[in-house]
Design a protein around this motif. Sequence first.
Motif, PDB file in Angstrom:
ATOM      1  N   TYR A 290      28.683  11.798  -3.257  1.00 18.55           N
ATOM      2  CA  TYR A 290      29.901  11.759  -2.439  1.00 18.55           C
ATOM      3  C   TYR A 290      30.099  13.060  -1.663  1.00 18.55           C
ATOM      4  O   TYR A 290      30.484  13.038  -0.497  1.00 18.55           O
ATOM      5  CB  TYR A 290      31.107  11.498  -3.328  1.00 18.55           C
ATOM      6  CG  TYR A 290      32.412  11.434  -2.580  1.00 18.55           C
ATOM      7  CD1 TYR A 290      32.726  10.325  -1.808  1.00 18.55           C
ATOM      8  CD2 TYR A 290      33.308  12.494  -2.609  1.00 18.55           C
ATOM      9  CE1 TYR A 290      33.907  10.259  -1.102  1.00 18.55           C
ATOM     10  CE2 TYR A 290      34.493  12.446  -1.905  1.00 18.55           C
ATOM     11  CZ  TYR A 290      34.792  11.328  -1.148  1.00 18.55           C
ATOM     12  OH  TYR A 290      35.959  11.277  -0.455  1.00 18.55           O
ATOM     13  N   VAL A 291      29.818  14.203  -2.293  1.00 14.54           N
ATOM     14  CA  VAL A 291      30.101  15.485  -1.637  1.00 14.54           C
ATOM     15  C   VAL A 291      28.969  15.981  -0.751  1.00 14.54           C
ATOM     16  O   VAL A 291      29.183  16.856   0.085  1.00 14.54           O
ATOM     17  CB  VAL A 291      30.482  16.581  -2.660  1.00 14.54           C
ATOM     18  CG1 VAL A 291      31.748  16.228  -3.381  1.00 14.54           C
ATOM     19  CG2 VAL A 291      29.355  16.858  -3.629  1.00 14.54           C
ATOM     20  N   THR A 292      27.759  15.456  -0.913  1.00 16.09           N
ATOM     21  CA  THR A 292      26.671  15.899  -0.048  1.00 16.09           C
ATOM     22  C   THR A 292      26.543  14.960   1.141  1.00 16.09           C
ATOM     23  O   THR A 292      26.675  13.755   1.001  1.00 16.09           O
ATOM     24  CB  THR A 292      25.331  15.936  -0.816  1.00 16.09           C
ATOM     25  OG1 THR A 292      25.095  14.665  -1.379  1.00 16.09           O
ATOM     26  CG2 THR A 292      25.354  17.008  -1.877  1.00 16.09           C
ATOM     27  N   PRO A 293      26.312  15.502   2.327  1.00 14.92           N
ATOM     28  CA  PRO A 293      26.185  14.650   3.516  1.00 14.92           C
ATOM     29  C   PRO A 293      24.945  13.783   3.437  1.00 14.92           C
ATOM     30  O   PRO A 293      23.920  14.200   2.909  1.00 14.92           O
ATOM     31  CB  PRO A 293      26.099  15.652   4.666  1.00 14.92           C
ATOM     32  CG  PRO A 293      25.694  16.926   4.043  1.00 14.92           C
ATOM     33  CD  PRO A 293      26.154  16.909   2.614  1.00 14.92           C
TER      34      PRO A 293
END
Length: 152
Positions: free
Chosen positions: A40-43
């Motif tokens: 979720y937090v990494t592109p």
Amino acid sequence: MNDLGKPVPSSPTRRDFLSRLLKFWSLVTVIPIGTAIIRYVTPVQRDVDVRESLRVASVQDIERNTAKIVRFNKEPVIIVHTRTGQFKAFSARCTHLGCIVQFKSEGTPHFICNCHGSQFDINGINIAGPAPRPLSPFKAKVDKSSIVVSRI
Ligand code: FES
């Protein structure tokens, strides 16, 4: 201790069993949750071929006073062939909440959004309803009987 002086292995207690069960459950639970958080937090790296301009239709595909929705990269773009023969292009996403607008040729040509009733004039300007901004314009030009769309 046995006869040889070595410790006799004791049978697992209920506490040992519950402790191992809790460790196993923690691993089974934490790994998927941790993986989901990291994703979720990494592109996201996408191998999308983003083009600056695209041939999206031929001139014959869109008669005067009609419109057609095409894809420009991943964005829906509505192309209008006006009564005077111009081609205009706008993002087809309503600036209120993103529904797809439709072209209405009756009377004064305009765009409507059926979700909450926004209306836009032939230049994409919001004229009624909750839409806060005009439709995002694109550049549309004719090149060798094809309609080429590009960002402004
Ligand atoms: S999304 Fe178009 S009016 Fe609400």
